[in-house]
Structures are given as structure tokens and as C-alpha cells.
Design a protein around this motif. Structure first.
Motif, PDB file in Angstrom:
ATOM      1  N   ASP A 151       1.882  17.375 -10.231  1.00  0.00           N
ATOM      2  CA  ASP A 151       0.464  17.242 -10.561  1.00  0.00           C
ATOM      3  C   ASP A 151      -0.208  18.584 -10.864  1.00  0.00           C
ATOM      4  O   ASP A 151      -1.426  18.636 -11.081  1.00  0.00           O
ATOM      5  CB  ASP A 151      -0.319  16.511  -9.466  1.00  0.00           C
ATOM      6  CG  ASP A 151       0.248  15.141  -9.171  1.00  0.00           C
ATOM      7  OD1 ASP A 151       0.655  14.453 -10.126  1.00  0.00           O
ATOM      8  OD2 ASP A 151       0.315  14.762  -7.988  1.00  0.00           O
ATOM      9  N   GLY A 152       0.567  19.672 -10.883  1.00  0.00           N
ATOM     10  CA  GLY A 152       0.011  20.977 -11.220  1.00  0.00           C
ATOM     11  C   GLY A 152      -0.363  21.067 -12.684  1.00  0.00           C
ATOM     12  O   GLY A 152       0.181  20.359 -13.537  1.00  0.00           O
ATOM     13  N   LYS A 153      -1.280  21.952 -12.988  1.00  0.00           N
ATOM     14  CA  LYS A 153      -1.806  22.090 -14.350  1.00  0.00           C
ATOM     15  C   LYS A 153      -1.338  23.397 -14.995  1.00  0.00           C
ATOM     16  O   LYS A 153      -1.304  24.452 -14.355  1.00  0.00           O
ATOM     17  CB  LYS A 153      -3.335  22.075 -14.335  1.00  0.00           C
ATOM     18  CG  LYS A 153      -3.963  20.819 -13.721  1.00  0.00           C
ATOM     19  CD  LYS A 153      -3.646  19.584 -14.507  1.00  0.00           C
ATOM     20  CE  LYS A 153      -4.546  18.412 -14.116  1.00  0.00           C
ATOM     21  NZ  LYS A 153      -4.493  18.063 -12.683  1.00  0.00           N
ATOM     22  N   ALA A 154      -0.999  23.313 -16.271  1.00  0.00           N
ATOM     23  CA  ALA A 154      -0.697  24.483 -17.085  1.00  0.00           C
ATOM     24  C   ALA A 154      -1.752  24.578 -18.174  1.00  0.00           C
ATOM     25  O   ALA A 154      -1.940  23.622 -18.946  1.00  0.00           O
ATOM     26  CB  ALA A 154       0.693  24.365 -17.706  1.00  0.00           C
ATOM     27  N   VAL A 155      -2.445  25.699 -18.240  1.00  0.00           N
ATOM     28  CA  VAL A 155      -3.473  25.948 -19.249  1.00  0.00           C
ATOM     29  C   VAL A 155      -2.961  27.076 -20.141  1.00  0.00           C
ATOM     30  O   VAL A 155      -2.747  28.197 -19.674  1.00  0.00           O
ATOM     31  CB  VAL A 155      -4.810  26.353 -18.600  1.00  0.00           C
ATOM     32  CG1 VAL A 155      -5.873  26.578 -19.674  1.00  0.00           C
ATOM     33  CG2 VAL A 155      -5.272  25.293 -17.601  1.00  0.00           C
ATOM     34  N   LEU A 156      -2.746  26.778 -21.414  1.00  0.00           N
ATOM     35  CA  LEU A 156      -2.087  27.719 -22.315  1.00  0.00           C
ATOM     36  C   LEU A 156      -2.848  27.832 -23.626  1.00  0.00           C
ATOM     37  O   LEU A 156      -3.347  26.837 -24.144  1.00  0.00           O
ATOM     38  CB  LEU A 156      -0.666  27.239 -22.641  1.00  0.00           C
ATOM     39  CG  LEU A 156       0.211  26.779 -21.478  1.00  0.00           C
ATOM     40  CD1 LEU A 156       1.438  26.043 -22.013  1.00  0.00           C
ATOM     41  CD2 LEU A 156       0.620  27.965 -20.624  1.00  0.00           C
ATOM     42  N   GLU A 171       8.349  21.766 -28.678  1.00  0.00           N
ATOM     43  CA  GLU A 171       8.681  21.949 -27.259  1.00  0.00           C
ATOM     44  C   GLU A 171       7.733  21.166 -26.365  1.00  0.00           C
ATOM     45  O   GLU A 171       8.152  20.566 -25.369  1.00  0.00           O
ATOM     46  CB  GLU A 171       8.657  23.436 -26.903  1.00  0.00           C
ATOM     47  CG  GLU A 171       9.188  23.778 -25.531  1.00  0.00           C
ATOM     48  CD  GLU A 171      10.668  23.518 -25.356  1.00  0.00           C
ATOM     49  OE1 GLU A 171      11.151  23.654 -24.212  1.00  0.00           O
ATOM     50  OE2 GLU A 171      11.363  23.176 -26.343  1.00  0.00           O
ATOM     51  N   PHE A 172       6.466  21.151 -26.714  1.00  0.00           N
ATOM     52  CA  PHE A 172       5.512  20.342 -25.962  1.00  0.00           C
ATOM     53  C   PHE A 172       5.926  18.868 -25.995  1.00  0.00           C
ATOM     54  O   PHE A 172       5.910  18.173 -24.972  1.00  0.00           O
ATOM     55  CB  PHE A 172       4.106  20.486 -26.549  1.00  0.00           C
ATOM     56  CG  PHE A 172       3.485  21.847 -26.383  1.00  0.00           C
ATOM     57  CD1 PHE A 172       3.937  22.742 -25.426  1.00  0.00           C
ATOM     58  CD2 PHE A 172       2.435  22.234 -27.212  1.00  0.00           C
ATOM     59  CE1 PHE A 172       3.351  23.998 -25.265  1.00  0.00           C
ATOM     60  CE2 PHE A 172       1.844  23.484 -27.068  1.00  0.00           C
ATOM     61  CZ  PHE A 172       2.300  24.361 -26.101  1.00  0.00           C
ATOM     62  N   ARG A 186      -6.291  19.182 -25.501  1.00  0.00           N
ATOM     63  CA  ARG A 186      -6.072  20.271 -26.456  1.00  0.00           C
ATOM     64  C   ARG A 186      -7.381  20.510 -27.190  1.00  0.00           C
ATOM     65  O   ARG A 186      -8.109  19.567 -27.538  1.00  0.00           O
ATOM     66  CB  ARG A 186      -4.930  19.990 -27.426  1.00  0.00           C
ATOM     67  CG  ARG A 186      -5.168  18.945 -28.485  1.00  0.00           C
ATOM     68  CD  ARG A 186      -4.082  18.998 -29.561  1.00  0.00           C
ATOM     69  NE  ARG A 186      -2.743  18.717 -29.068  1.00  0.00           N
ATOM     70  CZ  ARG A 186      -1.632  18.981 -29.753  1.00  0.00           C
ATOM     71  NH1 ARG A 186      -1.706  19.520 -30.959  1.00  0.00           N
ATOM     72  NH2 ARG A 186      -0.463  18.688 -29.255  1.00  0.00           N
ATOM     73  N   SER A 187      -7.691  21.760 -27.421  1.00  0.00           N
ATOM     74  CA  SER A 187      -8.934  22.105 -28.093  1.00  0.00           C
ATOM     75  C   SER A 187      -8.736  22.116 -29.601  1.00  0.00           C
ATOM     76  O   SER A 187      -7.613  22.111 -30.114  1.00  0.00           O
ATOM     77  CB  SER A 187      -9.404  23.487 -27.634  1.00  0.00           C
ATOM     78  OG  SER A 187      -8.613  24.501 -28.245  1.00  0.00           O
ATOM     79  N   GLU A 188      -9.837  22.184 -30.296  1.00  0.00           N
ATOM     80  CA  GLU A 188      -9.809  22.525 -31.711  1.00  0.00           C
ATOM     81  C   GLU A 188      -9.506  24.022 -31.836  1.00  0.00           C
ATOM     82  O   GLU A 188      -9.715  24.786 -30.896  1.00  0.00           O
ATOM     83  CB  GLU A 188     -11.156  22.201 -32.355  1.00  0.00           C
ATOM     84  CG  GLU A 188     -11.481  20.721 -32.387  1.00  0.00           C
ATOM     85  CD  GLU A 188     -10.498  19.933 -33.232  1.00  0.00           C
ATOM     86  OE1 GLU A 188     -10.118  20.426 -34.322  1.00  0.00           O
ATOM     87  OE2 GLU A 188     -10.095  18.838 -32.799  1.00  0.00           O
ATOM     88  N   PRO A 189      -9.002  24.473 -32.986  1.00  0.00           N
ATOM     89  CA  PRO A 189      -8.784  25.905 -33.167  1.00  0.00           C
ATOM     90  C   PRO A 189     -10.088  26.695 -33.010  1.00  0.00           C
ATOM     91  O   PRO A 189     -11.151  26.256 -33.448  1.00  0.00           O
ATOM     92  CB  PRO A 189      -8.248  26.012 -34.596  1.00  0.00           C
ATOM     93  CG  PRO A 189      -7.639  24.666 -34.869  1.00  0.00           C
ATOM     94  CD  PRO A 189      -8.518  23.685 -34.151  1.00  0.00           C
ATOM     95  N   GLN A 203      -5.409  27.658 -30.174  1.00  0.00           N
ATOM     96  CA  GLN A 203      -5.788  26.404 -29.543  1.00  0.00           C
ATOM     97  C   GLN A 203      -5.439  26.484 -28.065  1.00  0.00           C
ATOM     98  O   GLN A 203      -4.460  27.138 -27.681  1.00  0.00           O
ATOM     99  CB  GLN A 203      -5.071  25.217 -30.162  1.00  0.00           C
ATOM    100  CG  GLN A 203      -5.614  24.825 -31.527  1.00  0.00           C
ATOM    101  CD  GLN A 203      -4.855  23.670 -32.140  1.00  0.00           C
ATOM    102  OE1 GLN A 203      -3.993  23.881 -32.991  1.00  0.00           O
ATOM    103  NE2 GLN A 203      -5.161  22.456 -31.704  1.00  0.00           N
ATOM    104  N   SER A 204      -6.243  25.839 -27.252  1.00  0.00           N
ATOM    105  CA  SER A 204      -5.982  25.755 -25.821  1.00  0.00           C
ATOM    106  C   SER A 204      -5.393  24.395 -25.493  1.00  0.00           C
ATOM    107  O   SER A 204      -5.821  23.361 -26.030  1.00  0.00           O
ATOM    108  CB  SER A 204      -7.286  25.955 -25.052  1.00  0.00           C
ATOM    109  OG  SER A 204      -7.043  25.913 -23.659  1.00  0.00           O
ATOM    110  N   PHE A 205      -4.377  24.406 -24.631  1.00  0.00           N
ATOM    111  CA  PHE A 205      -3.679  23.188 -24.209  1.00  0.00           C
ATOM    112  C   PHE A 205      -3.682  23.106 -22.696  1.00  0.00           C
ATOM    113  O   PHE A 205      -3.505  24.118 -22.025  1.00  0.00           O
ATOM    114  CB  PHE A 205      -2.224  23.191 -24.703  1.00  0.00           C
ATOM    115  CG  PHE A 205      -2.072  23.200 -26.196  1.00  0.00           C
ATOM    116  CD1 PHE A 205      -1.870  22.012 -26.900  1.00  0.00           C
ATOM    117  CD2 PHE A 205      -2.161  24.392 -26.902  1.00  0.00           C
ATOM    118  CE1 PHE A 205      -1.749  22.023 -28.280  1.00  0.00           C
ATOM    119  CE2 PHE A 205      -2.038  24.402 -28.279  1.00  0.00           C
ATOM    120  CZ  PHE A 205      -1.836  23.223 -28.973  1.00  0.00           C
TER     121      PHE A 205
END
Length: 211
Positions: A151-156, A171-172, A186-189, A203-205
């Protein structure tokens, strides 16, 4: 200072090998903060909004992946995150991050290789400016997913120009198909630099590790 790309930034983008990249950051370390902020580099600060939105302060250890000089550390400390660790391949950058006094621990390691952390060691991790031209490969995601707790989060953030060509989108999708993690947002660019480099879009994921 003019809001124009610096020679140091050009040198980072031009690096062809990990050794060249490390040497470029070694030369840049002492002036990195002044130059990037003068260019309007905002990612180390913007990312904390996604962390705050998705990661409770009491969740547990948070890893700043590719922490560089540690610009995000004081912001997260101000937001109430008491246990933040940093990871970077550059000893010069880590020395500057340590001086900020907000990281519980700092580790030197290279993305794309096995990381020196136990499975599920972190409640969350975040990374900005690392998955860009000539930097860490998409294959880094396997290890990042491994060290995330259930349940951990990765913000990339990923530079838009390499999202497909660098294999990140693939890969995602592979990790999601394998039920290792799922995409939450996921954000917009958007621009990585608010003054210089208008063509550099990211972009942020946000991903959540499956339990």
C-alpha cells in the motif's frame, strides 16, 4: 544571473555514461542550488504537493530518490514528515544534502542497480528530475517497487520526451500487469523550469504498491 540554461546543465544533459554524469554533477554540486533556482527549477518543491496529498505524515519512512542537494527535505520537514531518507549516486550532492539537517539517513547508490534496502522498507518514495534525458533508466522501477511497503506510494516525475522512447510507459504497464503496483494518478505535462527551458515538460505519476 540570467534565466538561461547554464553550461553545467548542458553538461548534465550531454553525459553519455554514468561516469560522465557523476563527473558533471561533481563539477556542478557547489553552485547547483543557485543556478537551478535562478532558472526557475520547481520540481523539488512541487513534488511535495503530491506527497502530501497521497502519503499521511505518520505513514512511516519516506525515501527521496535522487535527492541531490536535498532541496525537498526542508519542505517535507515543514509539512510534518519526520522520517525522510535520501538516496543519490553523487557523494558531493549527498554532502550538501546532509548539511540541510532534515534527512534521517543518506545512502549512496545508483538507480538501475540493486538498492541497499530491505523489501518493503519505505512507506513511500518520491523522485524528481531523475527520470530525464541521460539519467536513470526505466528498469529502476523494479527495485523501487521492491522497497515499497504494501500500500506504499511512489511519486515520480518523468520527462515527457522519454516517456515512450525511454521505456517508462512500458515499464509502468508491465508492473501493473504483474499486479505489483497500480497507477493512482498521472498529471498533464507541465514545465520543470518556470523561467528557462520551456520545452522541458514532465509528468507526475503516483503508484500504489499492491498488498
Amino acid at each position: 544571473m540570467s534565466a538561461e540554461p547554464s553550461d553545467a546543465l548542458d553538461g548534465v544533459y550531454a553525459a553519455q555514461t554514468p561516469e560522465e554524469l557523476n563527473a558533471a554533477y561533481q563539477r556542478w554540486a557547489e553552485t547547483y542550488d543557485r543556478e537551478t533556482i535562478a532558472l526557475g527549477y520547481c520540481l523539488p518543491f512541487v513534488v511535495t504537493a503530491w506527497v502530501a496529498r497521497h502519503v499521511p505524515r505518520e505513514a512511516g519512512p519516506v525515501l527521496d530518490v535522487g535527492c541531490g542537494t536535498g532541496l525537498s527535505g526542508p519542505v517535507l520537514a515543514a509539512l510534518g514528515y519526520a522520517h525522510v531518507e535520501g538516496l543519490d549516486f553523487s557523494p558531493e550532492m549527498l554532502r550538501l544534502a546532509e548539511a540541510r539537517g532534515t534527512y534521517r539517513r543518506l545512502t549512496q547508490a545508483t538507480l538501475g542497480e540493486t538498492l541497499p534496502f530491505a523489501d518493503g522498507a519505505f512507506a513511500a518514495l518520491f523522485s524528481t528530475g531523475v527520470f530525464t534525458e541521460g539519467h536513470a533508466p526505466a528498469s529502476s522501477m523494479t527495485e523501487l517497487a521492491r522497497i515499497l511497503a504494501p500500500d506504499g506510494k511512489a511519486v515520480l516525475t518523468v520527462r515527457s520526451s522519454i516517456l515512450q522512447s525511454g521505456g517508462f510507459e512500458q515499464e509502468f504497464a508491465r508492473l501493473e500487469a504483474a499486479k505489483i503496483w497500480r497507477e493512482v494518478e498521472r498529471s498533464e505535462p507541465f514545465r520543470a523550469f518556470v523561467m528557462a527551458e520551456p520545452e522541458v515538460l514532465v509528468q507526475s505519476f503516483v503508484f500504489e504498491r499492491n498488498g
